[in-house]
Structures are given as structure tokens and as C-alpha cells.
Scaffold this motif. Structure first.
Motif, PDB file in Angstrom:
ATOM      1  N   VAL A  10       0.856  -1.205   0.000  1.00 53.98           N
ATOM      2  CA  VAL A  10       0.000   0.000   0.000  1.00 53.98           C
ATOM      3  C   VAL A  10       0.882   1.241   0.000  1.00 53.98           C
ATOM      4  CG1 VAL A  10      -1.776   1.271   1.274  1.00 53.98           C
ATOM      5  CG2 VAL A  10      -1.885  -1.200   1.178  1.00 53.98           C
ATOM      6  N   LEU A  14       1.069   4.241  -2.763  1.00 54.77           N
ATOM      7  CA  LEU A  14       0.844   5.651  -2.423  1.00 54.77           C
ATOM      8  C   LEU A  14       2.017   6.524  -2.858  1.00 54.77           C
ATOM      9  CD1 LEU A  14      -0.802   5.504   1.115  1.00 54.77           C
ATOM     10  CD2 LEU A  14      -1.804   6.441  -0.943  1.00 54.77           C
ATOM     11  N   MET A  51      -5.202  12.449  -8.072  1.00 58.07           N
ATOM     12  CA  MET A  51      -5.038  12.560  -6.624  1.00 58.07           C
ATOM     13  C   MET A  51      -6.333  12.152  -5.904  1.00 58.07           C
ATOM     14  SD  MET A  51      -4.155  15.948  -4.448  1.00 58.07           S
ATOM     15  CE  MET A  51      -5.864  16.391  -4.291  1.00 58.07           C
ATOM     16  N   ALA A  52      -7.476  12.649  -6.428  1.00 58.36           N
ATOM     17  CA  ALA A  52      -8.760  12.372  -5.763  1.00 58.36           C
ATOM     18  C   ALA A  52      -9.148  10.898  -5.844  1.00 58.36           C
ATOM     19  CB  ALA A  52      -9.851  13.244  -6.382  1.00 58.36           C
ATOM     20  N   SER A  53      -8.698  10.223  -6.918  1.00 60.21           N
ATOM     21  CA  SER A  53      -9.093   8.818  -7.052  1.00 60.21           C
ATOM     22  C   SER A  53      -8.141   7.862  -6.331  1.00 60.21           C
ATOM     23  CB  SER A  53      -9.214   8.441  -8.529  1.00 60.21           C
ATOM     24  OG  SER A  53      -8.002   8.710  -9.167  1.00 60.21           O
ATOM     25  N   THR A  54      -7.013   8.385  -5.846  1.00 58.08           N
ATOM     26  CA  THR A  54      -6.016   7.517  -5.191  1.00 58.08           C
ATOM     27  C   THR A  54      -6.586   6.692  -4.022  1.00 58.08           C
ATOM     28  OG1 THR A  54      -4.196   8.905  -5.899  1.00 58.08           O
ATOM     29  CG2 THR A  54      -3.773   7.529  -3.981  1.00 58.08           C
ATOM     30  N   PRO A  55      -7.348   7.308  -3.065  1.00 54.19           N
ATOM     31  CA  PRO A  55      -7.867   6.490  -1.953  1.00 54.19           C
ATOM     32  C   PRO A  55      -8.815   5.375  -2.408  1.00 54.19           C
ATOM     33  CG  PRO A  55      -8.014   8.794  -1.394  1.00 54.19           C
ATOM     34  CD  PRO A  55      -7.665   8.735  -2.843  1.00 54.19           C
ATOM     35  N   LEU A  56      -9.576   5.635  -3.471  1.00 54.18           N
ATOM     36  CA  LEU A  56     -10.488   4.594  -3.964  1.00 54.18           C
ATOM     37  C   LEU A  56      -9.698   3.432  -4.578  1.00 54.18           C
ATOM     38  CD1 LEU A  56     -13.458   6.584  -5.547  1.00 54.18           C
ATOM     39  CD2 LEU A  56     -13.550   5.039  -3.611  1.00 54.18           C
ATOM     40  N   ARG A  58      -6.656   2.735  -3.840  1.00 49.76           N
ATOM     41  CA  ARG A  58      -5.968   2.121  -2.692  1.00 49.76           C
ATOM     42  C   ARG A  58      -6.877   1.084  -2.023  1.00 49.76           C
ATOM     43  NH1 ARG A  58      -5.630   6.141   2.064  1.00 49.76           N
ATOM     44  NH2 ARG A  58      -7.626   5.175   2.519  1.00 49.76           N
ATOM     45  N   SER A  59      -8.178   1.417  -1.897  1.00 53.37           N
ATOM     46  CA  SER A  59      -9.122   0.480  -1.276  1.00 53.37           C
ATOM     47  C   SER A  59      -9.314  -0.764  -2.140  1.00 53.37           C
ATOM     48  CB  SER A  59     -10.473   1.161  -1.049  1.00 53.37           C
ATOM     49  OG  SER A  59     -10.325   2.126  -0.071  1.00 53.37           O
ATOM     50  N   LEU A  62      -6.488  -2.898  -1.525  1.00 55.36           N
ATOM     51  CA  LEU A  62      -6.623  -3.567  -0.221  1.00 55.36           C
ATOM     52  C   LEU A  62      -7.535  -4.793  -0.311  1.00 55.36           C
ATOM     53  CD1 LEU A  62      -6.776  -0.743   2.472  1.00 55.36           C
ATOM     54  CD2 LEU A  62      -5.233  -2.692   2.404  1.00 55.36           C
ATOM     55  N   ILE A  82     -16.598   0.152  -0.862  1.00 56.46           N
ATOM     56  CA  ILE A  82     -16.330   0.740  -2.189  1.00 56.46           C
ATOM     57  C   ILE A  82     -17.621   0.799  -3.003  1.00 56.46           C
ATOM     58  CG2 ILE A  82     -15.084   0.423  -4.379  1.00 56.46           C
ATOM     59  CD1 ILE A  82     -12.914  -1.041  -2.698  1.00 56.46           C
TER      60      ILE A  82
ATOM     61  N   LEU B  50     -11.328  18.132  -1.351  1.00 53.34           N
ATOM     62  CA  LEU B  50     -10.175  17.770  -2.185  1.00 53.34           C
ATOM     63  C   LEU B  50      -8.887  17.835  -1.374  1.00 53.34           C
ATOM     64  CD1 LEU B  50      -9.493  17.219  -5.255  1.00 53.34           C
ATOM     65  CD2 LEU B  50      -8.849  19.609  -5.351  1.00 53.34           C
ATOM     66  N   VAL B  53      -8.218  14.840   0.818  1.00 47.69           N
ATOM     67  CA  VAL B  53      -7.617  13.713   0.097  1.00 47.69           C
ATOM     68  C   VAL B  53      -6.095  13.913   0.015  1.00 47.69           C
ATOM     69  CG1 VAL B  53      -7.572  12.415  -2.058  1.00 47.69           C
ATOM     70  CG2 VAL B  53      -9.714  13.371  -1.265  1.00 47.69           C
ATOM     71  N   ASN B  57      -3.438  11.311   1.554  1.00 50.54           N
ATOM     72  CA  ASN B  57      -2.437  10.658   0.690  1.00 50.54           C
ATOM     73  C   ASN B  57      -1.020  10.922   1.194  1.00 50.54           C
ATOM     74  OD1 ASN B  57      -4.453   9.781  -0.963  1.00 50.54           O
ATOM     75  ND2 ASN B  57      -4.056  11.219  -2.622  1.00 50.54           N
ATOM     76  N   THR B  61       1.602   8.020   3.802  1.00 45.78           N
ATOM     77  CA  THR B  61       2.898   7.429   3.423  1.00 45.78           C
ATOM     78  C   THR B  61       3.833   7.380   4.633  1.00 45.78           C
ATOM     79  OG1 THR B  61       3.613   9.587   2.652  1.00 45.78           O
ATOM     80  CG2 THR B  61       2.862   8.057   0.976  1.00 45.78           C
ATOM     81  N   LEU B  64       2.320   5.017   7.440  1.00 43.50           N
ATOM     82  CA  LEU B  64       2.435   3.593   7.082  1.00 43.50           C
ATOM     83  C   LEU B  64       3.883   3.117   7.239  1.00 43.50           C
ATOM     84  CD1 LEU B  64       0.191   3.140   3.918  1.00 43.50           C
ATOM     85  CD2 LEU B  64       0.071   1.753   5.957  1.00 43.50           C
ATOM     86  N   MET B 196     -10.676   8.296   2.099  1.00 44.63           N
ATOM     87  CA  MET B 196     -11.595   7.410   1.376  1.00 44.63           C
ATOM     88  C   MET B 196     -12.962   8.067   1.151  1.00 44.63           C
ATOM     89  SD  MET B 196     -12.081   4.374   0.130  1.00 44.63           S
ATOM     90  CE  MET B 196     -13.364   3.160  -0.130  1.00 44.63           C
ATOM     91  N   SER B 199     -12.756  11.161  -1.027  1.00 42.30           N
ATOM     92  CA  SER B 199     -12.365  10.863  -2.408  1.00 42.30           C
ATOM     93  C   SER B 199     -13.550  10.904  -3.376  1.00 42.30           C
ATOM     94  CB  SER B 199     -11.697   9.484  -2.427  1.00 42.30           C
ATOM     95  OG  SER B 199     -11.545   9.029  -3.724  1.00 42.30           O
ATOM     96  N   SER B 202     -15.097  14.461  -3.732  1.00 42.33           N
ATOM     97  CA  SER B 202     -14.265  15.415  -4.468  1.00 42.33           C
ATOM     98  C   SER B 202     -14.188  15.045  -5.951  1.00 42.33           C
ATOM     99  CB  SER B 202     -12.867  15.525  -3.852  1.00 42.33           C
ATOM    100  OG  SER B 202     -12.299  14.269  -3.678  1.00 42.33           O
ATOM    101  N   LEU B 203     -14.229  13.738  -6.253  1.00 42.12           N
ATOM    102  CA  LEU B 203     -14.254  13.331  -7.664  1.00 42.12           C
ATOM    103  C   LEU B 203     -15.507  13.867  -8.356  1.00 42.12           C
ATOM    104  CD1 LEU B 203     -12.950   9.647  -7.815  1.00 42.12           C
ATOM    105  CD2 LEU B 203     -12.070  11.597  -9.080  1.00 42.12           C
TER     106      LEU B 203
END
Lengths: 94, 266
Positions: A10, A14, A51-56, A58-59, A62, A82, B50, B53, B57, B61, B64, B196, B199, B202-203
Motif C-alpha cells: 500500500v 501511495l 489525486m482524488a481517485s487515489t484512496p479509492l 488504494r481500497s 486492499l 467501495i 479535495l 484527500v 495521501n 505514506t 504507514l 476514502m 475521495s 471530491s471526484l
């Protein structure tokens, strides 16, 4: 797969995503904007979308990692989250 | 240009502070954007989402790599918040908003009082059966009151929909007071989670064109840098020091909610 390996994957995802957003898109977007090129704003918009889609994403990663670890309950919980976010987002358009 | 520079600086501050306490930073960013930058509230909220997020992010890092995030706990609690947020949309017209603001403002003040009383870090002594069944705990972690923590997340989701507030404060409280995770771990895990939910929203705002692109990039960059700073600060502050900062934030948000509740009922 061990928990530490999962966290490592993960983390790697990131880092790659953050570097791509920062260097590839933000920097080139600003350089293009400074050169008065119309693609500058397109690059910046792409960076924000990424950037905005990164957490989705990431899930989703996971969910895959949990299935590799044979933690089926957690995989289902993440997948349900999700799907709920996706469905409520689609519903908000109508 | 000056306004962009000011936005960047305030975003760095908001990102640093938001990462420290695990709330995202909207509590600083939204008043600045609306009052100083004269940006309409809906756009400010979209920009704030936004930026959350970006914070998540960036902070994730570092957290983690320091093994401070409990990823399975985050996945489990996230479902509660999302379900609550959806439930909140359906009940939003049925609940008296001003009374809810007042009651939960009082609840936050009470939580702040309990935080102040805590002199020693609480450590879970037994692992809840649900935590064992879902394999939520990792390493030496023990997790208590797992169903109660999930219920708080559900309630936090409902409140974020009904009252339009961020649920970060309830996330940290649930992990600290119920699961009895160390406060640093709770704020780090909250930072991981907030990205999460922000995200998807904001999308949608980005696709709908409700976020000014250049300002969005400036604010996101600021928050990104702030989150890097904040995550470094977290490792330098003791748990007790972080607890004092978090208690201060609880008092501020609690008082703000009480004032909104009183004003709304007048």
C-alpha cells in the motif's frame, strides 16, 4: 501474505501515486501554464483527478491484498464500502 | 498571485494541524476561503474535501512507513461511516438539527473533560471476540468494545450527513476511548480513513466542474506539504502532548457546535 508486506505494498502504491501527481502532472502543468500553453490546465485537472481517485484505488488494492491474506471478511467489508461509495456517488448525479 | 500565496500558506498550516489531530484541516481552510478569499461556501467545501484527500495521501505514506496505521481497523470502521452517511441522507429532514448540534456539542465537551482526566494511556487488556473473528488486530494490539466503536462510526456518518460536519473527531474518539488504541495510532488511522470518504465526493465535484483547477492545485499542494510537516511532528510529540492538543480541538469544536445549536433554535 503478512500484514507488514501488505502495508509495504500500500505504501509503495501511495508513493508512486503521489510522485506521479506531484512531478508528472503538477510540475509539468505549472510549467505549461507559465509558457501560456492551453494544455497546462488540462495537466493540472488530470493531476487533481488522479489525486482524488487515489484512496479509492488504494481500497481496491486492499480488497485484493485481503483476499491474498485469506481475510475474506475484511475483503468483503472493503468491497461493500467501495460499492456503497460508488452507488451513492452515482445516485448523487440524479 | 498574493491570494494564491496566502492560500498556499494557510493550506500548509491547515494540513499540519489537521494531520496532527487526524481531522483533515477543513476547520481552518473553510473559514479562510469563505471569509478572506470571498469564495462561495459550496466551492469552499468542495476545495476542502479535495484538500482532505491530499492530506490523507501525504500523511498516510509517513504513518504507514512508521507502522502507525491499523489498516484492518480503518477498513472495518470505514464501512460504518459510509453506511451512516447514506442513512443520514434519508433521515436528514426528520431530525431537529439545532438540538443535535447542541447535544453533540455537549458530548464533545464531556469527551474533552474525560480526555483531560486521562493521565495514563489506556491499554486494551482483552481482545473483543469480533476483533478476533474479523482478524482486526495485528501484532500486540488488543481491541476492546469493537461493536460500540462501529456504532459510533455509524452515528458519525449520520451526523456528517445531517449536520454537514466532518466526522474525523468522532473517528479519533472511537478509536481512542473504545478500541483503546494509542492516540497517535488513532490519529494516524483517522488520517488514513478520511481520504476514502472525501475521495468520492471530491471526484464528483471535479467532474461537475465545481472546483477551480488552479486554486485546487495550490490548496492541495499546501495541504500536501502541511501533512508532511504534521506527520513528522506527530512522531516528535508525546502521546500526552498530542492528547492536550486534541482536547483543545474538542473544546473548540464542541463550543462551536453549541453556539450553532443555540443560534439555530432562536
Amino acid at each position: 501474505m503478512e500484514a507488514s508486506k501488505r502495508n509495504e505494498m500500500v505504501l509503495r502504491f501511495l508513493k508512486i501515486s503521489n510522485q506521479a501527481v506531484l512531478i508528472l502532472f503538477f510540475l509539468s502543468g505549472f510549467i505549461l501554464l507559465a509558457l501560456d500553453h492551453r494544455m497546462g490546465e488540462v495537466f493540472l485537472y488530470g493531476a487533481l483527478l488522479m489525486m482524488a481517485s487515489t484512496p479509492l484505488v488504494r481500497s481496491c488494492l486492499l480488497v485484493w491484498l485481503y483476499t491474498q491474506e485469506k481475510r475474506k471478511a475484511l475483503a468483503w467489508i472493503s468491497l461493500t464500502t467501495i460499492l456503497l461509495i460508488f452507488l451513492s456517488s452515482v445516485a448523487s448525479f440524479f | 498571485m498574493t491570494l494564491f500565496a496566502a492560500s498556499f500558506i494557510v493550506s500548509v498550516l491547515a494540513g499540519t494541524f489537521g494531520t496532527l489531530v487526524g481531522l483533515g484541516g477543513g476547520v481552518i481552510l473553510i473559514p479562510f476561503l469563505t471569509l478572506v478569499m470571498d469564495i462561495p461556501l459550496p466551492t469552499a467545501v468542495a476545495l476542502s474535501l479535495l484538500s482532505i484527500v491530499a492530506t490523507s495521501n501525504s500523511a498516510a505514506t509517513r504513518f504507514l512507513s512508521q507502522n502507525m496505521v491499523r489498516v484492518p481497523v480503518a477498513s472495518f470502521l470505514e464501512l460504518g461511516t459510509v453506511l451512516g452517511a447514506i442513512l443520514g441522507v434519508f433521515v436528514s429532514g426528520l431530525l431537529p438539527v439545532s438540538i443535535l448540534f447542541f447535544l453533540f456539542g455537549l458530548f464533545l465537551l464531556f469527551s474533552a473533560y474525560q480526555m483531560l482526566k486521562t493521565r495514563v494511556e489506556m491499554v486494551a487488556t482483552l481482545n473483543h471476540p469480533l476483533a478476533q473473528r474479523l482478524q482486526l488486530s495485528e501484532g500486540h494490539d488488543q481491541l476492546e468494545k469493537v461493536p460500540q466503536a462501529w456504532a459510533v462510526m455509524l452515528l458519525a456518518g449520520v451526523l456528517s450527513s445531517v449536520l454537514g460536519i466532518g466526522a474525523g473527531v468522532f473517528k479519533v474518539l472511537a478509536m481512542d476511548r473504545m478500541l483503546k488504541l494509542p492516540l497517535k495510532v488513532s490519529t494516524a488511522t483517522s488520517n488514513f480513513m478520511i481520504g476514502m470518504t472525501a475521495s468520492a465526493s471530491s471526484l464528483i465535484f471535479l467532474i461537475q466542474g465545481k472546483i477551480p483547477v488552479v486554486l485546487g492545485v495550490v490548496v492541495s499542494l499546501g495541504m500536501f506539504c502541511g501533512a508532511l510537516l504534521g506527520s513528522r511532528l506527530v512522531s516528535k510529540i508525546s502521546n500526552q502532548g498530542l492528547r492536550k492538543i486534541f482536547t483543545f480541538v474538542l473544546i473548540l469544536i464542541g463550543l462551536q457546535m453549541i453556539v450553532r445549536g443555540v443560534n439555530g433554535s432562536l
